[in-house]
Each structure stands twice: as C-alpha cells, then as structure tokens.
Design a protein around this motif. Structure first.
Motif, mmCIF file in Angstrom:
data_model
loop_
_atom_site.group_PDB
_atom_site.id
_atom_site.type_symbol
_atom_site.label_atom_id
_atom_site.label_comp_id
_atom_site.label_asym_id
_atom_site.label_seq_id
_atom_site.Cartn_x
_atom_site.Cartn_y
_atom_site.Cartn_z
ATOM 1 N N LYS A 1 0.812 -1.219 0.000
ATOM 2 C CA LYS A 1 0.000 0.000 0.000
ATOM 3 C C LYS A 1 0.848 1.272 0.000
ATOM 4 O O LYS A 1 0.328 2.369 -0.216
ATOM 5 C CB LYS A 1 -0.937 0.021 1.205
ATOM 6 N N ASN A 2 2.145 1.128 0.254
ATOM 7 C CA ASN A 2 3.043 2.283 0.319
ATOM 8 C C ASN A 2 3.399 2.746 -1.097
ATOM 9 O O ASN A 2 4.321 2.232 -1.725
ATOM 10 C CB ASN A 2 4.315 1.926 1.096
ATOM 11 N N LYS A 3 2.660 3.730 -1.607
ATOM 12 C CA LYS A 3 2.820 4.160 -3.001
ATOM 13 C C LYS A 3 4.164 4.843 -3.256
ATOM 14 O O LYS A 3 4.617 4.915 -4.395
ATOM 15 C CB LYS A 3 1.673 5.091 -3.388
ATOM 16 N N LYS A 4 4.791 5.359 -2.200
ATOM 17 C CA LYS A 4 6.084 6.015 -2.390
ATOM 18 C C LYS A 4 7.196 5.004 -2.610
ATOM 19 O O LYS A 4 8.154 5.270 -3.332
ATOM 20 C CB LYS A 4 6.399 6.899 -1.186
ATOM 21 N N TYR B 1 6.433 1.589 -3.256
ATOM 22 C CA TYR B 1 5.931 0.444 -4.036
ATOM 23 C C TYR B 1 5.078 1.016 -5.166
ATOM 24 O O TYR B 1 3.923 1.380 -4.983
ATOM 25 C CB TYR B 1 5.099 -0.467 -3.131
ATOM 26 N N ARG B 2 5.670 1.109 -6.356
ATOM 27 C CA ARG B 2 4.998 1.765 -7.483
ATOM 28 C C ARG B 2 3.761 1.012 -7.943
ATOM 29 O O ARG B 2 3.797 -0.212 -8.102
ATOM 30 C CB ARG B 2 5.961 1.909 -8.668
ATOM 31 N N GLN B 3 2.693 1.738 -8.164
ATOM 32 C CA GLN B 3 1.483 1.142 -8.710
ATOM 33 C C GLN B 3 1.662 0.835 -10.196
ATOM 34 O O GLN B 3 2.517 1.414 -10.872
ATOM 35 C CB GLN B 3 0.295 2.103 -8.564
ATOM 36 N N LYS C 1 -0.339 1.318 -13.528
ATOM 37 C CA LYS C 1 -1.442 2.158 -13.987
ATOM 38 C C LYS C 1 -2.056 1.620 -15.271
ATOM 39 O O LYS C 1 -1.347 1.263 -16.211
ATOM 40 C CB LYS C 1 -0.948 3.586 -14.208
ATOM 41 N N THR D 1 3.541 4.028 -12.527
ATOM 42 C CA THR D 1 2.997 5.381 -12.362
ATOM 43 C C THR D 1 4.061 6.468 -12.400
ATOM 44 O O THR D 1 3.735 7.640 -12.553
ATOM 45 C CB THR D 1 2.233 5.497 -11.027
ATOM 46 N N ASN E 1 -0.032 -3.609 -7.110
ATOM 47 C CA ASN E 1 -1.022 -2.619 -6.686
ATOM 48 C C ASN E 1 -1.514 -1.947 -7.954
ATOM 49 O O ASN E 1 -0.821 -1.113 -8.539
ATOM 50 C CB ASN E 1 -0.376 -1.612 -5.726
ATOM 51 N N ALA F 1 -3.742 0.363 -10.474
ATOM 52 C CA ALA F 1 -4.473 1.626 -10.513
ATOM 53 C C ALA F 1 -5.277 1.680 -11.795
ATOM 54 O O ALA F 1 -4.775 1.377 -12.881
ATOM 55 C CB ALA F 1 -3.504 2.806 -10.451
ATOM 56 N N SER G 1 -7.150 3.762 -7.352
ATOM 57 C CA SER G 1 -6.760 2.391 -7.031
ATOM 58 C C SER G 1 -7.868 1.412 -7.391
ATOM 59 O O SER G 1 -9.045 1.662 -7.143
ATOM 60 C CB SER G 1 -6.429 2.264 -5.549
#
Length: 273
Positions: free
Chosen positions: A149-152, A154-156, A158, A182, A209, A211, A217
């Motif tokens: 869940k840590n977007k900084k 752990y890159r999503q 897209k 992303t 993760n 998006a 998300s």
C-alpha cells in the motif's frame, strides 16, 4: 436451468377459487401466503449462494453475488410459484462436474492469447483482499499490506487509456489494455517478491497494486498463466471437478415446515376457521 416449484395442490381449493371468481372474490390470505412462501424458499437458496450454511451441505468456497441474483421467482398460477436459476453454476453444483484439464479448456476462450511459439494461453487474475475484509478467497496479512500500500516505495501499475488489439486462440482480434508504472519508469509497477517479507507466501509473489484509469486504485492482484505449451507441467491446472450437492432438495426440506405453517394459517383465515 435448475428450478423448484411451490404449489397448493388441494383440488378443492381450486374449485373454491373457480366458484368465487365470478363474484370477484378469492382467497387473498392464502394467495399472499403462497407468494411469501416463494420468497422464503428463494431467500434460503440465495443465502447459500452468498456463502451461508444449508443443512449439512458443504459451504461455497467462492460465494457469488451473480449466482444469488440469478435465483428468481415466477408466478405460474394463483397458488403456485416457480423458483429458478439459469446460472450455469446452479446446474454444476446440483449435478456435479467431472475433473478437467484447464490447460485444454481455458486456453481457447475469447480472452485467450497466443505465445510467440504459437501456443494458446490465458492470464488469470487473482484479487487479494486487504486485512479484515470479507468475501475474498485470498486475504493478505497486515505485514504484506503495509508493503504494497506504500505508493512512495511500491509503485502502482497504472491502466492506461490506450489499448491495442491482439489475436486470441480463435484468431479473433481482442482489445487489450496497456499498462505503465505510475512514475513512467517502465511498463509495469513493482511486484511483490518472496524476500520482501517473511509472511510473503508463494501465492502472493508477483502481487501488484493496480491503478485504474485516472490513477484511482482498483485493487491488489496476482497474475498466473495457464498455458497449452506441451512443456508445461502436465499435472498443473487440473480442476478436480465439482461433487454434486443436493442444494434444491435441502432448501425444500428446511423450508417445508415454515412454508406449510404459513399457508395453513392463511387458509384458515380465509375460510374463517
């Protein structure tokens, strides 16, 4: 189609209805009770479809809202109703299915793809629920959720608005989504690795993760491939089949007494007994 029927079969009641109808009269309580009884049966069946208990029948491992919504009521007479489902799963559960090789059955559908070697394959997404969520077959532990869940860090991945077309196993051109990390560094975001945490199981490896378009998300997914390539493990992706379950018979058994009491009480009221 799998169906159940509820009917007040006493012929004398139909004779009474026939005699009363010319005078604009009927058996309102009994007719209302028959309608309510149909709802009682439908709701018991729907409860099982949503993962509830039903007598001694094995619970569904993957409850289905679609299956539950498919269970409907059709009135066939003033005192008779049909409760039915046209969903394929209803028939599979009721009659059972034999074991089958998904490498042969699932790689030839409309969403199939074709490898560079010319072998059909299918990418299967598995969605993961966050801790304490219900209704998911797969739920990640808190420690893994803290990672993905840590977007900084752990890159999503897209989902882009652009698409392209690729042929499936049938030779049909199918529209496919395109994806990007992303931060625009590569075509895919981060994916979970076994060494990222002691609670990461093999089933979680590769989790992304995702998006949706616009960056919203859309959930956490792992992706697995079913391939018809002869080099694939011959024992992989073998579905054990479905053991037949007497769903409608059990629904009828557990609702018989309350339905009978409901209709009997209404009939006595109509006849002034």
């Amino acid at each position: 189609m799998i169906k159940m029927n509820i009917a007040v079969n006493d012929q004398s009641l139909y004779q009474i209805l026939a005699q009363l109808s010319p005078f604009g009269k009927n058996l309102p309580r009994t007719e209302g009770a028959a309608k309510t009884a149909a709802s009682v049966i439908r709701d018991a069946w729907r409860g099982y479809a949503m993962g509830g208990s039903l007598g001694g029948i094995e619970k569904l491992k993957n409850p289905s809202g679609g299956y539950a919504r498919s269970i409907k009521i059709n009135q066939t007479g003033p005192l008779s109703y049909e409760i039915f489902s046209e969903a394929p799963i209803a028939e599979w559960l009721e009659k059972g299915t034999p074991a089958f090789d998904m490498k042969k059955t699932h790689t030839i559908g409309p969403r199939s793809r074709v490898s560079l070697k010319g072998y059909p394959y299918l990418i299967v997404p598995f969605r993961w629920g966050t801790p304490k969520t219900v209704g998911f077959r797969n739920v990640m532990p808190q420690s893994v959720y803290n990672i993905v869940k840590n977007k900084k860090k752990y890159r999503q991945t897209k989902t882009l608005e652009t698409t392209h077309y690729e042929p499936n196993a049938r030779g049909e051109n199918v529209e496919r989504h395109e994806y990007s990390g992303t931060d625009d560094k590569g075509i895919w975001g981060d994916q979970l690795k076994a060494e990222m945490g002691e609670d990461v199981t093999p089933n979680m490896v590769g989790m992304s993760n995702m998006a949706g378009q616009g960056g919203k998300s859309s959930g956490y997914f792992t992706f697995r491939v079913i391939s018809s390539d002869p080099s694939a493990n011959p024992r992989s992706w073998i579905h054990p089949g479905i053991r037949a379950r007497p769903v409608t018979e059990t629904v009828a058994q557990i609702t018989k007494e309350p339905v009978s009491d409901l209709i009997d009480s209404a009939l006595r009221g109509d006849l002034g007994l």
